[in-house]
Design an enzyme around this catalytic site. Sequence first.
Site: not given
Length: 411
Positions: A128, A199, A224-225, A371
């Site tokens: 990322f 990560d 938050y995912k 996605r």
Amino acid sequence: MQPDTLDHEAAALDVASSATDLRHLFALPSGVTYLDGNSLGALPAHVPEVVADVVRRQWGRDLIASWNEHGWWDAPTRVGERIAPLVGAAPGQVVAGDSTSVQLFGAARAAGAMRPGRRVLLTDPGSFPTDLYVLAGVADDLGWDLVTAVPDDVPTVLAQRSDVGLVVLSHVDFRTGRLWDLPGLTTVAHAAGALILWDLSHSAGAVPIGLDENRVDLAVGCGYKYLNGGPGAPAFIYVATRHQADFAPAIRGWHGHASPFAMAQQYRPATGVARARIGSPPLLSMLALEAALDVFDGLDIHAVRARSLSLTGFLLRCTSALVPELRAVTPADDDHRGSQVSFAHPQAYGLVRALAARGVVGDFREPGLIRLGVAAPYLTHADMLAAVRGIRTVLDAGEHLPLDADRQQVT
């Protein structure tokens, strides 16, 4: 495979997996198939009431006393203990607070001091972007060289050089959904004398990780995912017990002090993982995350993974049958697939926009990828089929054309 066959299969699979169907615990909008939990998890239905209580009673009535009376001070370590079983960590190794970027910076800087004499930080060029930015800054600060290699090539790079101090990798590729070999790459890094930092932002809460079992050194991840903590929810950091005495925080905040209320002028780190705390945490977000983690109570992460694999596998089969022109870039085999499925298409952005207009919410990423994040606890096999039928309808009707000039994206 005929459409009615897919309907029957979806129904049978949903019946077979009903024990892990937790849709009733989430406040999902009617008429929406939500496939963006890999960016922002859905709202657990009980969280608004908890947050309202924090605001009105704890903050509004009890004010400053809430730091003690309602456990605000201990929230980062308490939430860390709730996350620990989901990532395969024994107690005393995970603490929550700050953002993933801050946690990554702190973990990478601390790792640098643990490997004196080594001058290379090795990471994946497909990480990322924020990870790459943070790690480049860390390398500059330490006077290290930043070297990149895709995870498949990491063993070769490590075999060719003896100066790698830290390997930093994402467990799941955020674009393709590929699940990398955490046990194998961790073993290879250790054999080369390097530490490894993972990560877990796209795997925590969706994939069994086994941090302790695989002797991972350090890890970070967001709340938050798949942990459903809400927008901007605090991230977490894992520091293996064997490294905690040598973990020197990059940012030395008073919450990580051994005696914070002594208000000493000199920093002395707390014992254990508490030294990774920095300053006052965002309590509203922290306590929302804590409440959101309730949905995992009594739920085995391996059961979540089994449901995820069934859902994503069925999504791939439906797409192959009904939309063969859509090219999957996510591995079909279970061992290498995270909890999302990504497809390449020349008009991917327009397709995502048109799908959203039909109530199927996914997202777009360059270069030309759709996605579809599959948060297993609140999705069904019927949802997977409905999403694929939505794609078929959009393509047949040409609703994805033309592309808008302004490509606004959800982060």
